[in-house]
Design an enzyme around this catalytic site. Structure first.
Site, PDB file in Angstrom:
ATOM      1  N   CYS A 165       6.720   9.536   0.026  1.00 38.79           N
ATOM      2  CA  CYS A 165       5.698   8.738  -0.667  1.00 38.79           C
ATOM      3  C   CYS A 165       4.295   9.028  -0.149  1.00 38.79           C
ATOM      4  O   CYS A 165       3.465   9.556  -0.896  1.00 38.79           O
ATOM      5  CB  CYS A 165       6.036   7.264  -0.538  1.00 38.79           C
ATOM      6  N   GLU A 177       6.363  -0.017  -7.860  1.00 38.13           N
ATOM      7  CA  GLU A 177       7.264  -0.588  -6.851  1.00 38.13           C
ATOM      8  C   GLU A 177       6.639  -0.406  -5.468  1.00 38.13           C
ATOM      9  O   GLU A 177       5.956   0.566  -5.209  1.00 38.13           O
ATOM     10  CB  GLU A 177       8.659   0.047  -6.964  1.00 38.13           C
TER      11      GLU A 177
HETATM   12  C1  UGA Z   1       5.889   3.485   1.485  1.00 38.73           C
HETATM   13  C2  UGA Z   1       5.199   2.127   1.281  1.00 38.73           C
HETATM   14  O1  UGA Z   1       5.175   1.421   2.522  1.00 38.73           O
HETATM   15  C3  UGA Z   1       5.934   1.303   0.229  1.00 38.73           C
HETATM   16  O2  UGA Z   1       5.231   0.095  -0.013  1.00 38.73           O
HETATM   17  C4  UGA Z   1       6.013   2.124  -1.078  1.00 38.73           C
HETATM   18  O3  UGA Z   1       6.735   1.446  -2.079  1.00 38.73           O
HETATM   19  C5  UGA Z   1       6.713   3.447  -0.806  1.00 38.73           C
HETATM   20  O4  UGA Z   1       5.984   4.162   0.221  1.00 38.73           O
HETATM   21  C6  UGA Z   1       6.737   4.244  -2.070  1.00 38.73           C
HETATM   22  O5  UGA Z   1       5.673   4.635  -2.535  1.00 38.73           O
HETATM   23  O6  UGA Z   1       7.802   4.384  -2.672  1.00 38.73           O
HETATM   24  P1  UGA Z   1       8.063   4.330   2.827  1.00 38.73           P
HETATM   25  O7  UGA Z   1       7.614   5.709   2.464  1.00 38.73           O
HETATM   26  O8  UGA Z   1       9.483   3.961   2.603  1.00 38.73           O
HETATM   27  O9  UGA Z   1       7.201   3.236   2.000  1.00 38.73           O
HETATM   28  O10 UGA Z   1       7.772   4.120   4.362  1.00 38.73           O
HETATM   29  P2  UGA Z   1       6.717   3.349   5.280  1.00 38.73           P
HETATM   30  O11 UGA Z   1       7.419   2.308   6.020  1.00 38.73           O
HETATM   31  O12 UGA Z   1       5.507   2.970   4.546  1.00 38.73           O
HETATM   32  O13 UGA Z   1       6.359   4.521   6.325  1.00 38.73           O
HETATM   33  C7  UGA Z   1       5.766   5.752   5.893  1.00 38.73           C
HETATM   34  C8  UGA Z   1       5.500   6.653   7.089  1.00 38.73           C
HETATM   35  O14 UGA Z   1       4.440   6.131   7.883  1.00 38.73           O
HETATM   36  C9  UGA Z   1       6.686   6.822   8.034  1.00 38.73           C
HETATM   37  O15 UGA Z   1       6.777   8.168   8.433  1.00 38.73           O
HETATM   38  C10 UGA Z   1       6.345   5.947   9.212  1.00 38.73           C
HETATM   39  O16 UGA Z   1       6.922   6.378  10.411  1.00 38.73           O
HETATM   40  C11 UGA Z   1       4.827   6.108   9.253  1.00 38.73           C
HETATM   41  N1  UGA Z   1       4.125   4.977   9.896  1.00 38.73           N
HETATM   42  C12 UGA Z   1       4.175   3.737   9.365  1.00 38.73           C
HETATM   43  C13 UGA Z   1       3.395   5.214  11.058  1.00 38.73           C
HETATM   44  O17 UGA Z   1       3.314   6.350  11.569  1.00 38.73           O
HETATM   45  N2  UGA Z   1       2.724   4.169  11.647  1.00 38.73           N
HETATM   46  C14 UGA Z   1       2.770   2.924  11.128  1.00 38.73           C
HETATM   47  O18 UGA Z   1       2.125   2.013  11.705  1.00 38.73           O
HETATM   48  C15 UGA Z   1       3.511   2.695   9.972  1.00 38.73           C
END
Ligand code: UGA
Length: 472
Positions: A276, A150
């Site tokens: 994740c 997913e």
């Molecule tokens: C992530 C992946 O994006 C999903 O595709 C995957 O399904 C999911 O893990 C999983 O393995 O279940 P998620 O953990 O919900 O999703 O969140 P993200 O939006 O990917 O963000 C992860 C972290 O990275 C957050 O702390 C966010 O603040 C940080 N982030 C994200 C940044 O610091 N900079 C960015 O440019 C993007």
């Protein structure tokens, strides 16, 4: 189609409700009887936009119900495994919950089953599962194993289910691929009643990617690790920008225009968190090591991420000089906006450091306060951002909630003891803040002094720097 979904966590509950919404009859199971009882009353164990309505509606329509794992695997030919795979102390994924589900399937299911692993698992877990399920052939169980990773993001999980870029399935045979295609047909054709958009318009149809099971498992870990790598990369670029006086927003924009790089996931900040990325990067390093590959690149991605809070604390220290006894407002606790999830949230680590150093922290988050309070009762929790800002000597932004972009800054100016904002997510408009009298510090962008002419002497760190310079 009758489908069972095992595990009522973020992935399982979202998958169950969305599969029910596209017309399947779904039995969602969990081994936590208390959670099942709450779900039957429509009470969700976490916040996810649109999910509560979806659960309520699909239950009322008779397409979603909650039951035990035993009943669910006995009842349905198609079984999605969506249980947790948390990290063990050594960084490996703990697969005991997946193994327990396999055992339950073996003990309770008879006839043919399509077992679909959706939990994020190390490569070759599918093969392992298959071996375990084959132990029950003599009891009349025949299983086809599918890996269907997913890619849902917390906070936009429902939207991601209905409008994915791709659906990946790793299969052993064509029959399983056809069954999976049948299950996902409404999503593949983009023909459903969308719970997120009143009118979806002409949405791009997702790519249908069919691979072997090992490759599908690897696609998931490699994707998350790559995204984490992008974040650590831009965080280092941001530090370089700070050091040489450049602006990381402009650098990221210029980089992202190259389609080979892309603009997504180039937002610098206090680091990636959640359940994740941190665990998946760690697990991927371990998986590679076990296969004889030293993925040192990813070890560095982890190292860079681990130092983000230390780096942010240095920024705070530079402004406040001494942290002990300072009143600090912390806005944002969740690891990202639109979720109440605080697992591995950078804000929580910062909270720990600040409290340990003797700061008086007043925290606020639109959704994540209960979950934070449960693990960290020491802080003071406020009912809105203004209450947290009262008498504060610094306001810290740790999660880029929309609410913080719509703040009445003149009101905040009247509440704080010192108009200092440290934006750990580059979420705010620094020029607007400095125009309203705030000293604005962000990540990899020039610090903006108050346009209202805050005297430098009010800044204790500046006074101390001045003293030291005089002494020299
Ligand atoms: C992530 C992946 O994006 C999903 O595709 C995957 O399904 C999911 O893990 C999983 O393995 O279940 P998620 O953990 O919900 O999703 O969140 P993200 O939006 O990917 O963000 C992860 C972290 O990275 C957050 O702390 C966010 O603040 C940080 N982030 C994200 C940044 O610091 N900079 C960015 O440019 C993007």
């Amino acid at each position: 189609m009758k489908i069972s979904v095992i595990g009522a966590g973020y992935v399982g509950l979202t998958t169950a409700a969305c599969l029910a919404q596209i017309g399947h009859t779904v039995c969602c199971a969990d081994n936590d009887e208390g959670k099942l009882n709450l779900l039957r009353k429509g009470i969700l164990p976490f916040f996810e936009p649109h999910l509560e309505e979806l659960v309520t509606q699909t239950c009322a329509a008779g397409r979603l119900r909650f039951d035990t794992t035993e009943v669910a695997v006995d009842d349905c030919e198609v079984i999605f495994i969506c249980v947790g795979t948390p990290p063990l102390d050594n960084g490996d994924a703990d697969l005991s919950a997946v193994a327990n589900v396999a055992r339950t399937i073996g003990q309770w299911a008879r006839g043919h089953r399509i077992v679909i692993e959706k939990s994020t698992v190390p490569v070759q877990t599918g093969q392992q599962l298959k071996r375990q399920l084959q132990l029950y052939v003599s009891r009349g169980l025949r299983c086809d194993l599918v890996s269907n990773p997913e890619f849902l993001r917390e906070g936009s999980a429902i939207e991601d289910f209905f409008h994915p870029d791709r659906i990946v399935i790793g299969v052993e045979n064509d029959e399983s691929a056809e069954r999976l295609q049948e299950i996902y047909r409404p999503v593949l054709e983009q023909e459903f009643q969308c719970p997120v958009h009143s009118a979806c318009g002409a949405r791009k149809k997702p790519s249908w990617v069919v691979t072997d099971t090992n490759s599908a498992e690897l696609i998931k870990h490699a994707s998350n690790s790559f995204l984490a790598m992008k974040i650590s990369f831009i965080n280092m670029v941001a530090d370089l920008c700070d050091a040489v006086g450049a602006d990381v927003t402009q650098v990221a924009r210029g980089m992202g225009m190259d389609p080979r790089i892309g603009s997504a996931f180039l937002n610098p900040g206090v680091g990636f968190g959640g359940f994740c990325f941190p665990k998946d990067v760690q697990a991927f390093v371990r998986i590679a090591a076990k296969a004889g590959c030293d993925f040192s690149l990813l070890k560095e991605v982890e190292n860079i991420n681990k130092k983000r809070i230390e780096h942010f604390v240095e920024k705070i220290r530079k402004e406040l000089w001494v942290i002990r006894g300072r009143k600090i407002a912390m806005w944002g606790l969740a690891f990202k906006p639109n979720t109440d999830d605080v697992r591995f949230a950078p804000a929580l680590e910062l909270l720990r450091v600040l409290v340990r150093e003797g700061a008086e922290v007043s925290a606020y988050d639109p959704q994540a306060m209960d979950k934070t309070r449960a693990v960290f009762p020491e802080a003071r929790y406020c009912s809105n951002p203004y209450e947290a800002a009262q008498d504060a000597e610094a306001v810290l932004i740790l999660t880029e909630w929309e609410e913080f972009r719509n703040i009445d800054w003149d009101r905040v100016r009247g509440l704080v003891d010192r108009p200092l904002v440290l934006d750990g997510r580059n979420a705010l408009d620094g020029a607007e803040l400095s125009g309203r009298g705030f000293h604005y510090v962000s990540i990899g962008r020039p610090t903006l002094a108050s346009h209202l002419g805050e005297p430098e002497a009010e800044n204790p760190a500046a006074v101390e720097r001045g003293r030291m310079a005089e002494a020299l």
